[in-house]
Design an enzyme around this catalytic site. Structure first.
Site, PDB file in Angstrom:
ATOM      1  N   ARG A   1       0.855  -1.184   0.000  1.00 39.24           N
ATOM      2  CA  ARG A   1       0.000   0.000   0.000  1.00 39.24           C
ATOM      3  C   ARG A   1       0.893   1.236   0.000  1.00 39.24           C
ATOM      4  NH1 ARG A   1      -3.973  -1.994  -1.717  1.00 39.24           N
ATOM      5  NH2 ARG A   1      -5.808  -2.630  -0.567  1.00 39.24           N
TER       6      ARG A   1
ATOM      7  N   HIS B   1      -1.443   1.010  -9.817  1.00 40.46           N
ATOM      8  CA  HIS B   1      -2.170   0.087  -8.924  1.00 40.46           C
ATOM      9  C   HIS B   1      -2.868  -1.018  -9.727  1.00 40.46           C
ATOM     10  CE1 HIS B   1      -4.284  -0.248  -4.780  1.00 40.46           C
ATOM     11  NE2 HIS B   1      -4.261  -1.411  -5.390  1.00 40.46           N
TER      12      HIS B   1
END
Ligand code: OXD
Length: 307
Positions: free
Chosen positions: A222, A270
């Protein structure tokens, strides 16, 4: 059968769920119908208001690889549980991207692309995977798949996790002391950690300074794991020689952010993995059956640990 509200990528999930369980009562957000009927919601991020509008909701089915978006919501609503998808294809895809991001640096592909533009035949020293140490932070399903993928290419692979894990053929370390011992050897550091209160900001200036000079950093965990300013500073001094980042503290990465234009940083938006609904719909159906039957659910998230 219980009722499931689909709150994510309906064009993919609706046919997959219908095929896996033709009798399942499905609702498609934002059309809730009778809210009291809904027992479970399949979602990625979700608004608290939606959860609070469903009086009989019991289960959040997380479609993403990470569940950090949901954990706080459930901590504040202890009647709710989170189940996650368990799919080796997802972990394999994250591993593939971590390996690809590392290899392009390891084998100087950006430099060769520049040389090709100039029609330059100029061999660089060949780096050898044997004797190059890759440290994987996080030894969950994704971390293990990533460790195995690097191992298959002949790298020395070590893994680190919060609590002790033993994995065949991989040297594992745990806790703060284990991390301190490992970092000076991490020529490549790959973050696959879940985002929790303990792991947020873990890749900070002090950690980067503990790596061997010229190390390479990969983040497929993350964005909040990494102090991006500290990374940029470490790149500028040469302490870190490059980075491959799929996740960012703000997504999309804002236009004009210094990471976009740093020559030693490679960015993907992502995309490490996407759950394939048709592959995993049967496991969702099985858990809904268990929910209705009052049987133990599979793949539950521990809201205290945060993963
Ligand atoms: C995630 C995903 O959780 O993309 O990051 O699945």
């Amino acid at each position: 059968m219980v009722s499931l509200l689909l709150n994510h990528d309906v064009p993919q999930w609706l046919p997959a769920m219908r095929a896996a369980a033709p009798d399942l009562a499905l609702r498609v957000a934002p059309d809730l119908g009778n809210r009291a009927d809904i027992d479970a919601i399949l979602t990625w991020k979700v608004d608290a208001e939606l959860l609070d509008a469903l009086p009989n909701l019991q289960l959040l089915y997380a479609v993403g690889a990470g569940v950090d978006y949901l954990v706080d919501l459930v901590r504040q609503r202890p009647h709710l549980r989170i189940a996650r998808i368990a799919d080796d294809a997802v972990s394999g895809d994250v591993a593939t991207l971590a390996v690809a991001g590392t290899l392009q640096w390891f084998r100087d592909l950006p430099q060769y692309a520049r040389q090709q533009d100039q029609h330059q035949w100029e061999p660089l020293p060949v780096r050898c995977s044997a004797g190059t140490t890759i440290v994987i932070l996080g030894l969950g399903r994704i971390g293990c798949a990533t460790a195995r993928a690097f191992q298959a290419l002949g790298f020395e692979v070590c893994g680190w996790s919060r609590t002790c894990r033993s994995i065949d053929g991989i040297r594992t370390f745990a806790g703060p002391e284990g991390l301190r011992a490992l970092l000076p050897h991490a020529q490549v550091l790959v973050c696959t950690l879940p985002l929790t209160d303990q792991t947020s900001g873990i890749i900070d200036a002090a950690l980067l300074a503990s790596l061997p000079r010229g190390a390479f950093v990969v983040n497929v965990g993350r964005g909040a794991h990494l102090d991006e300013s500290a990374l940029l500073a470490a790149l500028d001094t040469g302490q870190v020689s490059g980075a491959f980042l799929d996740v960012f503290s703000t997504e999309p990465l804002p236009a004009g952010h210094a990471l976009w234009r740093h020559p030693a940083v490679r960015i993907t938006p992502h995309v490490a993995s996407r759950t394939q609904p048709a592959r995993v719909a049967p496991q969702v159906v099985e858990n809904l059956r268990r929910l209705r039957a009052g049987e133990p659910l599979l793949n539950l998230v521990d809201p205290v640990a945060g993963y």
